[in-house]
Scaffold this motif. Structure first.
Motif, PDB file in Angstrom:
ATOM      1  N   HIS A 154       0.814  -1.213   0.000  1.00  0.00           N
ATOM      2  CA  HIS A 154       0.000   0.000   0.000  1.00  0.00           C
ATOM      3  C   HIS A 154       0.848   1.264   0.000  1.00  0.00           C
ATOM      4  O   HIS A 154       0.323   2.355   0.154  1.00  0.00           O
ATOM      5  CB  HIS A 154      -0.939  -0.005   1.211  1.00  0.00           C
ATOM      6  N   LEU A 155       2.159   1.100  -0.162  1.00  0.00           N
ATOM      7  CA  LEU A 155       3.067   2.236  -0.149  1.00  0.00           C
ATOM      8  C   LEU A 155       3.626   2.495  -1.537  1.00  0.00           C
ATOM      9  O   LEU A 155       3.722   1.583  -2.358  1.00  0.00           O
ATOM     10  CB  LEU A 155       4.244   1.960   0.793  1.00  0.00           C
ATOM     11  N   ALA A 156       4.013   3.737  -1.768  1.00  0.00           N
ATOM     12  CA  ALA A 156       4.736   4.049  -2.998  1.00  0.00           C
ATOM     13  C   ALA A 156       6.101   3.366  -2.918  1.00  0.00           C
ATOM     14  O   ALA A 156       6.564   2.984  -1.832  1.00  0.00           O
ATOM     15  CB  ALA A 156       4.900   5.559  -3.130  1.00  0.00           C
ATOM     16  N   THR A 157       6.752   3.205  -4.033  1.00  0.00           N
ATOM     17  CA  THR A 157       8.015   2.476  -4.097  1.00  0.00           C
ATOM     18  C   THR A 157       9.047   3.010  -3.118  1.00  0.00           C
ATOM     19  O   THR A 157       9.766   2.228  -2.490  1.00  0.00           O
ATOM     20  CB  THR A 157       8.584   2.533  -5.526  1.00  0.00           C
ATOM     21  N   ASP A 158       9.112   4.312  -2.939  1.00  0.00           N
ATOM     22  CA  ASP A 158      10.124   4.855  -2.034  1.00  0.00           C
ATOM     23  C   ASP A 158       9.854   4.495  -0.573  1.00  0.00           C
ATOM     24  O   ASP A 158      10.742   4.615   0.266  1.00  0.00           O
ATOM     25  CB  ASP A 158      10.277   6.367  -2.197  1.00  0.00           C
ATOM     26  N   GLY A 159       8.678   4.020  -0.250  1.00  0.00           N
ATOM     27  CA  GLY A 159       8.373   3.580   1.109  1.00  0.00           C
ATOM     28  C   GLY A 159       8.681   2.117   1.356  1.00  0.00           C
ATOM     29  O   GLY A 159       8.659   1.644   2.495  1.00  0.00           O
ATOM     30  N   HIS A 160       8.992   1.365   0.309  1.00  0.00           N
ATOM     31  CA  HIS A 160       9.264  -0.064   0.443  1.00  0.00           C
ATOM     32  C   HIS A 160      10.529  -0.334   1.246  1.00  0.00           C
ATOM     33  O   HIS A 160      10.590  -1.294   2.007  1.00  0.00           O
ATOM     34  CB  HIS A 160       9.399  -0.721  -0.925  1.00  0.00           C
ATOM     35  N   VAL A 161      11.538   0.515   1.072  1.00  0.00           N
ATOM     36  CA  VAL A 161      12.831   0.279   1.714  1.00  0.00           C
ATOM     37  C   VAL A 161      12.683   0.149   3.228  1.00  0.00           C
ATOM     38  O   VAL A 161      13.247  -0.764   3.837  1.00  0.00           O
ATOM     39  CB  VAL A 161      13.833   1.396   1.356  1.00  0.00           C
ATOM     40  N   GLU A 162      11.920   1.025   3.828  1.00  0.00           N
ATOM     41  CA  GLU A 162      11.741   0.985   5.282  1.00  0.00           C
ATOM     42  C   GLU A 162      11.124  -0.338   5.731  1.00  0.00           C
ATOM     43  O   GLU A 162      11.566  -0.948   6.700  1.00  0.00           O
ATOM     44  CB  GLU A 162      10.861   2.148   5.740  1.00  0.00           C
ATOM     45  N   VAL A 163      10.108  -0.803   4.995  1.00  0.00           N
ATOM     46  CA  VAL A 163       9.458  -2.076   5.347  1.00  0.00           C
ATOM     47  C   VAL A 163      10.432  -3.230   5.157  1.00  0.00           C
ATOM     48  O   VAL A 163      10.578  -4.089   6.028  1.00  0.00           O
ATOM     49  CB  VAL A 163       8.181  -2.292   4.497  1.00  0.00           C
ATOM     50  N   TYR A 164      11.135  -3.251   4.025  1.00  0.00           N
ATOM     51  CA  TYR A 164      12.065  -4.348   3.749  1.00  0.00           C
ATOM     52  C   TYR A 164      13.189  -4.397   4.785  1.00  0.00           C
ATOM     53  O   TYR A 164      13.578  -5.469   5.233  1.00  0.00           O
ATOM     54  CB  TYR A 164      12.661  -4.223   2.352  1.00  0.00           C
ATOM     55  N   GLU A 165      13.709  -3.223   5.165  1.00  0.00           N
ATOM     56  CA  GLU A 165      14.783  -3.195   6.161  1.00  0.00           C
ATOM     57  C   GLU A 165      14.276  -3.677   7.523  1.00  0.00           C
ATOM     58  O   GLU A 165      14.979  -4.392   8.229  1.00  0.00           O
ATOM     59  CB  GLU A 165      15.375  -1.796   6.271  1.00  0.00           C
ATOM     60  N   ASP A 166      13.049  -3.298   7.876  1.00  0.00           N
ATOM     61  CA  ASP A 166      12.478  -3.742   9.137  1.00  0.00           C
ATOM     62  C   ASP A 166      12.306  -5.259   9.151  1.00  0.00           C
ATOM     63  O   ASP A 166      12.653  -5.934  10.128  1.00  0.00           O
ATOM     64  CB  ASP A 166      11.137  -3.041   9.376  1.00  0.00           C
ATOM     65  N   VAL A 167      11.785  -5.802   8.072  1.00  0.00           N
ATOM     66  CA  VAL A 167      11.588  -7.256   7.976  1.00  0.00           C
ATOM     67  C   VAL A 167      12.939  -7.966   8.005  1.00  0.00           C
ATOM     68  O   VAL A 167      13.123  -8.958   8.714  1.00  0.00           O
ATOM     69  CB  VAL A 167      10.787  -7.621   6.707  1.00  0.00           C
ATOM     70  N   HIS A 168      13.902  -7.446   7.261  1.00  0.00           N
ATOM     71  CA  HIS A 168      15.230  -8.056   7.223  1.00  0.00           C
ATOM     72  C   HIS A 168      15.865  -8.057   8.613  1.00  0.00           C
ATOM     73  O   HIS A 168      16.430  -9.068   9.057  1.00  0.00           O
ATOM     74  CB  HIS A 168      16.127  -7.303   6.233  1.00  0.00           C
ATOM     75  N   ARG A 169      15.761  -6.949   9.323  1.00  0.00           N
ATOM     76  CA  ARG A 169      16.309  -6.842  10.682  1.00  0.00           C
ATOM     77  C   ARG A 169      15.651  -7.883  11.600  1.00  0.00           C
ATOM     78  O   ARG A 169      16.323  -8.575  12.357  1.00  0.00           O
ATOM     79  CB  ARG A 169      16.088  -5.423  11.206  1.00  0.00           C
ATOM     80  N   LEU A 185      14.115 -10.729  10.742  1.00  0.00           N
ATOM     81  CA  LEU A 185      14.499 -12.090  10.368  1.00  0.00           C
ATOM     82  C   LEU A 185      15.937 -12.381  10.784  1.00  0.00           C
ATOM     83  O   LEU A 185      16.254 -13.478  11.245  1.00  0.00           O
ATOM     84  CB  LEU A 185      14.321 -12.297   8.858  1.00  0.00           C
ATOM     85  N   ARG A 186      16.809 -11.401  10.644  1.00  0.00           N
ATOM     86  CA  ARG A 186      18.203 -11.573  11.066  1.00  0.00           C
ATOM     87  C   ARG A 186      18.275 -11.810  12.578  1.00  0.00           C
ATOM     88  O   ARG A 186      19.000 -12.679  13.043  1.00  0.00           O
ATOM     89  CB  ARG A 186      19.016 -10.340  10.667  1.00  0.00           C
ATOM     90  N   ASP A 187      17.485 -11.049  13.331  1.00  0.00           N
ATOM     91  CA  ASP A 187      17.453 -11.242  14.788  1.00  0.00           C
ATOM     92  C   ASP A 187      16.944 -12.636  15.152  1.00  0.00           C
ATOM     93  O   ASP A 187      17.454 -13.271  16.081  1.00  0.00           O
ATOM     94  CB  ASP A 187      16.581 -10.176  15.460  1.00  0.00           C
ATOM     95  N   ALA A 188      15.953 -13.117  14.425  1.00  0.00           N
ATOM     96  CA  ALA A 188      15.417 -14.460  14.688  1.00  0.00           C
ATOM     97  C   ALA A 188      16.475 -15.526  14.404  1.00  0.00           C
ATOM     98  O   ALA A 188      16.615 -16.488  15.165  1.00  0.00           O
ATOM     99  CB  ALA A 188      14.163 -14.709  13.854  1.00  0.00           C
ATOM    100  N   LEU A 189      17.235 -15.351  13.333  1.00  0.00           N
ATOM    101  CA  LEU A 189      18.300 -16.301  13.017  1.00  0.00           C
ATOM    102  C   LEU A 189      19.428 -16.236  14.049  1.00  0.00           C
ATOM    103  O   LEU A 189      19.971 -17.261  14.453  1.00  0.00           O
ATOM    104  CB  LEU A 189      18.863 -16.038  11.616  1.00  0.00           C
ATOM    105  N   THR A 190      19.771 -15.034  14.468  1.00  0.00           N
ATOM    106  CA  THR A 190      20.815 -14.862  15.477  1.00  0.00           C
ATOM    107  C   THR A 190      20.407 -15.537  16.783  1.00  0.00           C
ATOM    108  O   THR A 190      21.233 -16.166  17.456  1.00  0.00           O
ATOM    109  CB  THR A 190      21.101 -13.363  15.713  1.00  0.00           C
TER     110      THR A 190
END
Length: 98
Positions: free
Chosen positions: A57-72, A74-79
């Motif tokens: 539901h976000l414009a393309t420039d808003g995707h980065v924030e969501v992707y970085e949050d999800v990546h962080r 998932l990385r924490d879960a793996l750690t």
């Protein structure tokens, strides 16, 4: 038999809606990707993956924030998987000297 083509009565109601109105179509508008997300069985990981839907539901420039949050997340879960607790440490039998 007549060679004339019957005249159309105008656009049908189903075709006249905003979804068929070329002026209402905006190819740059946010649109869901509809990428299927299969549950992993881990509630924390599944919650992070569901967060990806927020980008739909976000414009393309808003995707980065969501992707970085999800990546962080998932990385924490793996750690956390690597930080398994070791064997219990036996209580100290060493008594301090005074």
């Amino acid at each position: 038999m007549s060679d004339t083509v019957p005249q159309s009565e105008g656009p049908r109601e189903a075709e006249a809606g905003p979804e068929h109105d070329p002026a209402a179509y905006d190819p740059a508008a946010p649109a869901p990707l509809d990428v299927p997300r299969v549950p992993t069985g881990d509630a924390e990981v599944d919650a992070r993956l569901e967060r990806l839907a927020d980008a739909d539901h976000l414009a393309t420039d808003g995707h980065v924030e969501v992707y970085e949050d999800v990546h962080r997340g998932l990385r924490d879960a793996l750690t956390a998987l690597d930080a398994r607790p070791g064997p219990p440490v036996p209580p100290s039998t060493h008594q301090g000297r005074s």
